[in-house]
Design an enzyme around this catalytic site. Structure first.
Site, mmCIF file in Angstrom:
data_model
loop_
_atom_site.group_PDB
_atom_site.id
_atom_site.type_symbol
_atom_site.label_atom_id
_atom_site.label_comp_id
_atom_site.label_asym_id
_atom_site.label_seq_id
_atom_site.Cartn_x
_atom_site.Cartn_y
_atom_site.Cartn_z
ATOM 1 C CE LYS A 291 77.224 28.522 43.359
ATOM 2 N NZ LYS A 291 78.097 29.701 43.271
ATOM 3 N NE ARG A 365 75.322 39.480 46.805
ATOM 4 C CZ ARG A 365 76.376 39.854 46.099
ATOM 5 N NH1 ARG A 365 76.428 41.042 45.551
ATOM 6 N NH2 ARG A 365 77.412 39.044 45.964
HETATM 7 N N1 BES Z 1 77.806 30.628 47.781
HETATM 8 C C1 BES Z 1 78.409 31.468 46.825
HETATM 9 C C2 BES Z 1 79.762 32.025 47.270
HETATM 10 C C3 BES Z 1 80.890 31.034 47.400
HETATM 11 C C4 BES Z 1 81.786 30.876 46.362
HETATM 12 C C5 BES Z 1 81.086 30.314 48.556
HETATM 13 C C6 BES Z 1 82.830 29.994 46.499
HETATM 14 C C7 BES Z 1 82.133 29.430 48.681
HETATM 15 C C8 BES Z 1 83.009 29.277 47.646
HETATM 16 C C9 BES Z 1 77.510 32.674 46.543
HETATM 17 O O1 BES Z 1 76.155 32.463 46.667
HETATM 18 C C10 BES Z 1 77.769 33.072 45.123
HETATM 19 O O2 BES Z 1 77.514 32.292 44.259
HETATM 20 N N2 BES Z 1 78.293 34.280 44.935
HETATM 21 C C11 BES Z 1 78.612 34.767 43.654
HETATM 22 C C12 BES Z 1 78.191 36.204 43.590
HETATM 23 C C13 BES Z 1 78.309 36.805 42.230
HETATM 24 C C14 BES Z 1 77.244 36.247 41.310
HETATM 25 C C15 BES Z 1 78.170 38.305 42.348
HETATM 26 C C16 BES Z 1 80.114 34.650 43.451
HETATM 27 O O3 BES Z 1 80.849 34.896 44.398
HETATM 28 O O4 BES Z 1 80.533 34.286 42.364
HETATM 29 ZN ZN ZN Z 2 75.217 31.689 44.894
#
Ligand code: BES
Ligand code: ZN
Ligand code: ZN
Length: 509
Positions: A291, A365
């Site tokens: 990230k 997931r």
């Molecule tokens: N933990 C994150 C989702 C999240 C984002 C929670 C912002 C709280 C605030 C999750 O694991 C994630 O990173 N999801 C990705 C999925 C994507 C790579 C398809 C996302 O939402 O960007």
């Molecule tokens: Zn994630």
């Protein structure tokens, strides 16, 4: 020395407001109250007309959560009066009172007023059931007084109240009986929620999968729950390869935490009434698909779903629900390292389905698909999962609603009803076959991401592929599990959103 957590007690007393001895007395007033309501006449007189004078000046509009502190200059036993706005009388809801109670608790705390008397219900009339009112104001007050201060020194100058003693008061015996019944439920639900927030607020250097498992064991002992921890070796034997893949990059190995409350009369080990599953990524760096660094610190809250399960199961035990309820928490830390899973990896998940990893940041997931399939194999009447799953859900709904997905209409409706009762709103979004189609891979059964479009829905459809025909609901709490903005009724940090919702659901079925 670090601070002890704040304590809040809520008791009930039959006494008119003008007689109560306290440091502050909280009353609710509706918007545009021009003249002194008759119910407050005796109090106003004893206080030296401070309320009627304020109303004459028009300084207090009564907008929801507006607060005004008045100092009684009469013969009142209580030194301060706190007026809290309840907004329009026509749109009064339980949550209005819940939030008003939070405002009262936070104001008392800031003023150093350790004895808070609350009579927020004095002017609300017959519209709401007083038992539910007693529950809502208790919840609001206990939730309002909680604040995450574990790492702060005990400050000498702050007047903050360590032990807040709250008394709900009413002069009518029938009202007291109802308010008191609701008070008992409210204490259990809001303490369960605060228990969740206390763990969720802790940072990633303190909470990792093994230490979260120890927290679960400690709570299980304290609240009389069964607890079983599957460590990485057992997970390998069980072929929970998706949990293992996500946790593989971290020095703290993954765990699957299982809790059980069995309140059934017959000792028979029959099918669970509900299995509650929660995502616990103790820190989400994104892994190899790392990230950006801005706001990454908020990813300590990526364990919110799992922390919710701890609150819900301990709450279910305290409520003595006559049901068999199982909690499942897949816990892993998503880290980049030479042992991480990588984009392109194909994982044979616990269900036997293969998943092509296209993005290691879509890890929630992955851990959930193993836990959900394990849950489905126990043939429960329902599965409810909670997860900070997608940024897409944050974009779709903002912070005012969690996303709700389900393969079963009666279950979906029961969750919506519980959301209404708890003041934790959800919005139903689709997750049908068309979304699952987008998750098909060319070289495995599924891939773990598709495009950005409908990202919350495709993630939910992926999860739904692992529960077979079990009635299942998924709550995406990404936008609501934490907040950096304090509210008049609540401190910033972890919210414990969905703890009370799911407990209301479990009470209702
Ligand atoms: N933990 C994150 C989702 C999240 C984002 C929670 C912002 C709280 C605030 C999750 O694991 C994630 O990173 N999801 C990705 C999925 C994507 C790579 C398809 C996302 O939402 O960007
Ligand atoms: Zn994630
Ligand atoms: Zn995540």
């Amino acid at each position: 020395m670090a601070r002890q957590p704040k304590k809040t007690t809520v008791t009930m007393e039959k006494i008119p407001p003008e007689k109560i001895r306290a440091d502050i007395l909280a009353l609710g007033l509706f918007k545009d109250t021009k003249r002194l309501p008759t119910e407050l006449a005796a109090l106003d007189k004893a206080a030296g007309q401070v309320i009627s004078n304020l109303l004459k000046l028009g300084d207090f509009t009564g907008a929801a959560n507006q607060a005004a502190v008045l100092y009684s200059n009469g013969s009142l036993a209580c030194r301060r009066i706190l007026l809290v706005g309840l907004g329009d009388k026509k749109s009064l809801q339980l949550d209005t009172l819940r939030q008003a109670a939070g405002v009262a608790a936070r104001t008392a705390d800031q003023l150093g007023a350790a004895r808070l008397a609350m009579a927020l219900q004095t002017l609300i009339g017959e519209k709401l059931d007083l038992e539910l009112v007693g529950q809502a104001v208790t919840e609001g007050a206990i939730s309002g007084h909680y604040d995450f201060q574990d790492y702060l020194p005990a400050s000498k100058d702050s007047k903050e109240v360590q032990n807040l003693r709250i008394s709900l008061i009413d002069s009518k015996a029938a009202a007291v009986r109802k308010l008191n019944a609701g008070r008992k439920t409210g204490i259990i639900l809001s303490e369960a929620q605060n228990r969740t927030r206390m763990i969720d607020n802790k940072p990633g250097n303190e909470i990792n999968p093994p230490s979260l498992a120890r927290q679960a064991q400690k709570l299980a002992r304290q609240f009389g729950l069964k607890c079983k921890i599957f460590d990485d070796k057992q997970l390998a034997r069980m072929k929970m390869n998706a949990i293992l893949a996500v946790g593989g990059g971290s020095a703290s190995k993954p765990r699957l935490i299982m809790l059980e409350h069995n309140g059934r009369r017959s000792a028979k080990d029959s099918a669970p009434d509900a299995i509650i599953v929660g995502k616990a990524i103790t820190f989400d760096t994104g892994g190899i698909s790392i990230k950006p660094s801005a706001n990454m610190e908020t990813m300590k809250y990526d364990k919110s779903g799992g922390c919710n399960v701890l609150g819900i199961l301990t709450g279910a035990a305290q409520l003595k629900l006559a049901k068999r309820i199982i909690g499942l928490i897949p816990a892993a830390e998503n880290m980049p390292s030479h042992t991480s899973y990588r984009p392109g990896d194909i994982i044979r998940t616990y269900s036997g389905k293969t998943v092509e990893v296209q993005n290691t940041d879509a890890e929630g997931r992955m851990i959930l698909c193993d836990a959900l399939h394990y849950a489905a194999k126990m043939k429960p009447k329902a599965i409810v999962d909670m997860a900070t799953l997608t940024g897409a859900c944050v974009i779709a709904l903002g912070e005012h609603n969690a996303g709700l997905f389900s393969n079963n209409d009666p279950l979906r409706k029961a969750i919506e009803k519980a959301a209404q009762a708890s003041g934790e709103p959800v919005w139903h979004l689709p997750s049908d076959e068309k979304y699952l189609e987008q998750m098909k891979s060319k070289m495995a059964d599924l891939k773990n991401v598709s495009g950005r479009e409908g990202g919350a829905c495709t993630a939910a459809a992926f999860l739904g592929a692992f529960v077979d025909d079990t009635p299942w609901a998924h709550i995406d709490i990404a936008a609501v599990a934490d907040t950096d903005k304090p509210k008049p009724s609540r401190a910033p940090g972890a919210t414990g959103f969905a703890v009370r919702l799911v407990l209301e659901y479990l009470r209702s079925v």
